[in-house]
Design an enzyme around this catalytic site. Structure first.
Site, PDB file in Angstrom:
ATOM      1  N   HIS A 159      50.181  36.378  45.994  1.00 46.41           N
ATOM      2  CA  HIS A 159      49.308  35.292  46.452  1.00 46.41           C
ATOM      3  C   HIS A 159      49.478  33.994  45.678  1.00 46.41           C
ATOM      4  CE1 HIS A 159      46.918  36.545  42.978  1.00 46.41           C
ATOM      5  NE2 HIS A 159      46.323  35.369  43.048  1.00 46.41           N
TER       6      HIS A 159
HETATM    7  C1  UD1 Z   1      42.147  32.087  43.584  1.00 44.12           C
HETATM    8  C2  UD1 Z   1      42.392  31.724  42.122  1.00 44.12           C
HETATM    9  C3  UD1 Z   1      43.454  32.633  41.547  1.00 44.12           C
HETATM   10  C4  UD1 Z   1      43.092  34.086  41.759  1.00 44.12           C
HETATM   11  C5  UD1 Z   1      42.874  34.313  43.229  1.00 44.12           C
HETATM   12  C6  UD1 Z   1      42.513  35.737  43.552  1.00 44.12           C
HETATM   13  C7  UD1 Z   1      42.132  29.362  41.519  1.00 44.12           C
HETATM   14  C8  UD1 Z   1      42.867  28.135  41.132  1.00 44.12           C
HETATM   15  N1  UD1 Z   1      42.886  30.360  41.989  1.00 44.12           N
HETATM   16  O1  UD1 Z   1      43.355  31.818  44.296  1.00 44.12           O
HETATM   17  O2  UD1 Z   1      43.560  32.395  40.156  1.00 44.12           O
HETATM   18  O3  UD1 Z   1      44.156  34.895  41.293  1.00 44.12           O
HETATM   19  O4  UD1 Z   1      41.808  33.460  43.662  1.00 44.12           O
HETATM   20  O5  UD1 Z   1      42.417  35.910  44.928  1.00 44.12           O
HETATM   21  O6  UD1 Z   1      40.934  29.393  41.393  1.00 44.12           O
HETATM   22  N2  UD1 Z   1      40.642  32.209  51.761  1.00 44.12           N
HETATM   23  C9  UD1 Z   1      40.080  32.922  52.781  1.00 44.12           C
HETATM   24  N3  UD1 Z   1      38.968  33.649  52.514  1.00 44.12           N
HETATM   25  C10 UD1 Z   1      38.409  33.706  51.276  1.00 44.12           C
HETATM   26  C11 UD1 Z   1      38.994  32.983  50.247  1.00 44.12           C
HETATM   27  C12 UD1 Z   1      40.129  32.241  50.496  1.00 44.12           C
HETATM   28  O7  UD1 Z   1      40.541  32.897  53.909  1.00 44.12           O
HETATM   29  O8  UD1 Z   1      37.393  34.420  51.112  1.00 44.12           O
HETATM   30  C13 UD1 Z   1      41.858  31.422  52.026  1.00 44.12           C
HETATM   31  C14 UD1 Z   1      41.535  29.980  52.268  1.00 44.12           C
HETATM   32  O9  UD1 Z   1      42.289  29.520  53.293  1.00 44.12           O
HETATM   33  C15 UD1 Z   1      41.953  29.295  51.003  1.00 44.12           C
HETATM   34  C16 UD1 Z   1      43.072  30.205  50.491  1.00 44.12           C
HETATM   35  O10 UD1 Z   1      42.722  31.514  50.926  1.00 44.12           O
HETATM   36  O11 UD1 Z   1      42.379  27.996  51.190  1.00 44.12           O
HETATM   37  C17 UD1 Z   1      43.171  30.210  49.005  1.00 44.12           C
HETATM   38  O12 UD1 Z   1      41.903  30.457  48.391  1.00 44.12           O
HETATM   39  P1  UD1 Z   1      41.535  29.760  46.989  1.00 44.12           P
HETATM   40  O13 UD1 Z   1      40.243  30.228  46.477  1.00 44.12           O
HETATM   41  O14 UD1 Z   1      41.713  28.299  47.090  1.00 44.12           O
HETATM   42  O15 UD1 Z   1      42.680  30.258  46.025  1.00 44.12           O
HETATM   43  P2  UD1 Z   1      43.340  31.697  45.881  1.00 44.12           P
HETATM   44  O16 UD1 Z   1      44.749  31.585  46.308  1.00 44.12           O
HETATM   45  O17 UD1 Z   1      42.513  32.772  46.477  1.00 44.12           O
END
Ligand code: UD1
Length: 411
Positions: free
Chosen positions: A228
């Site tokens: 991820h």
């Molecule tokens: C975040 C953390 C990362 C951690 C990871 C675990 C930061 C900078 N990154 O990354 O350190 O390892 O979480 O998962 O804080 N999304 C969904 N549903 C959700 C959450 C996210 O669909 O419940 C999608 C959204 O489109 C979002 C993307 O996933 O834009 C990324 O989510 P985000 O929280 O921005 O970062 P992660 O890649 O999950």
């Protein structure tokens, strides 16, 4: 000792009466890896305050960085966490948007609830955002999982770690390298506490239960894959090569791949160009217990996650990390982790070592690669150590001598 609603009084023999005010800790969680770290600390603080008969209020704030049931809700259930007192509902966005949204939404909560200590976890955007607001409001911050450094400032998490540690008052480190990094960055030794790994506390508690959550229909032996990190999944040509390599490996070993939402979006974007084929088994993100059981029984894990490097090391399951660096070097020195970087030949060669052992008749649980040794203080009791330190440090500052009594009866 006797208690009133928010004070408890202790009389000691010399005749002093101490008034201990209600102590208030506020915990901030936001993203999936935070939940398994906060759960044992909430429990340990509760238990320790009961033992000491010191009144404790705990508030749980969920920033809403992760919001899907599969990324958040199911973890609260399985980890038996209390329902958050506040859900800030910040959701997704750019780093600036997400960090700013947490800061704006948490400030009134902190002003209203006036905690004595805020505990933040790990290295996600919610962690640094909450720590910054506390720091400016003069509220003490404790950072659980302090001191980890990859040395790679292109990773958003590395920036979050550096900043959070600089402004925290209590730094709880999982391994000695954490202490060394903090000292090198000029942090006062008195703030640093090597307590061990709270994520392993949760693993130790729930591993027996996880055994009942092994998904039916999983073909064995198998490799478990998670990816991820932006460096792996936002670079589409690289992601495609990576998926093609996994598809190749799947001709020799089944591949089970629970897909993070970020990665799912990128794979959808690649569409028919993704390099996927039917032998790779993609599935939805798994709940904690199901995923732990999958790790436990995997022949090998291929990942870019930080927490999974630690969990596989504890479980003794070989781990190949698709990153050039790790903020958890203890997993390569003491654990089962090997960094294969962005080199698909290294990934193939390392996986071939496992595949060879399996084709020679070795069971997944007996694959050796390399031998893991126990990491000191990864023992299931890290949160208890945190609770003791928190209670000592915070309670001491809340004790007020209310009266010096002459004849012995407390007021
Ligand atoms: C975040 C953390 C990362 C951690 C990871 C675990 C930061 C900078 N990154 O990354 O350190 O390892 O979480 O998962 O804080 N999304 C969904 N549903 C959700 C959450 C996210 O669909 O419940 C999608 C959204 O489109 C979002 C993307 O996933 O834009 C990324 O989510 P985000 O929280 O921005 O970062 P992660 O890649 O999950």
């Amino acid at each position: 000792m006797f208690k009133f609603s928010c004070y408890s009084y202790k009389r000691i023999q010399s005749g002093f009466v101490f008034r201990i005010q209600l102590m208030h800790t506020l915990h901030v969680v936001g993203a999936r890896p935070n939940f398994m770290k906060a759960a044992p600390v909430l429990r340990a603080l509760e238990a320790h305050s009961k033992t000491l008969q010191i009144p404790l209020r705990q508030t749980l704030v969920h920033t809403g960085q992760h919001y899907d049931a599969a990324m958040s809700g199911v973890f609260f259930q399985q980890l038996e966490m209390p329902k958050p007192d506040f859900n800030l509902g910040v959701g997704s966005g750019t780093h600036a948007q997400q960090t700013a949204a947490v800061m704006l939404a948490i400030e009134p909560v902190l002003l209203e609830s006036k905690p004595d200590l805020v505990l933040v976890y790990g290295d996600v955007n919610s962690t640094v955002a909450a720590a910054m607001v506390c720091s400016k409001l003069g509220i003490r911050v404790g950072h659980v999982e302090a001191g980890l450094r990859s040395g790679d400032r292109t990773m958003p998490e590395e920036i979050n770690r550096l900043l959070t540690d600089q402004i925290s008052d209590l730094l709880f480190t999982p391994s000695p390298d954490g202490d060394e990094n903090l000292l090198r960055e000029g942090i006062d030794r008195a703030k640093i506490h090597h307590v061990g790994n709270v994520m392993i506390d949760t693993l130790v508690r729930l591993l027996p239960r996880a055994e009942q959550h092994f998904l039916s229909g999983i073909p064995t032996p198998y490799a478990l894959v998670t990816l991820h990190r932006p460096a792996n999944v936002d670079d589409l040509p690289w992601l495609r090569e990576l998926l093609e390599t996994l598809a190749d490996l799947s001709s020799q070993l089944h591949i089970i791949f629970p897909v993070h939402p970020r990665t799912r979006q990128r794979i959808d974007h690649l569409g028919s160009q993704s390099g996927l084929n039917g032998r790779l088994r993609l599935m939805e993100p798994q709940p904690y217990l199901e995923f732990l059981a999958l790790q436990r029984h995997a022949a090998i894990v291929i990942t870019d996650s930080g927490g999974i490097q630690e969990e596989t090391s504890f479980l003794g399951v070989p781990c190949l990390t698709v990153r050039e660096n790790t903020e958890r070097p203890i997993t390569t020195s003491h654990g089962t982790n090997q960094l294969v970087g962005r080199d698909l030949n290294r990934l193939r060669e390392a996986a071939a070592v496992i595949i060879k052992q399996i084709s020679n008749g070795r069971a997944s649980s007996q694959v050796k690669f390399p031998e893991a040794s126990r990491v000191p203080l990864w023992d299931g009791h890290a949160a208890e150590r945190i609770a003791k330190i928190v209670m000592t440090k915070i309670v001491v500052t809340k004790i007020v001598v209310t009266k010096i009594i002459a004849s012995g009866s407390a007021e």
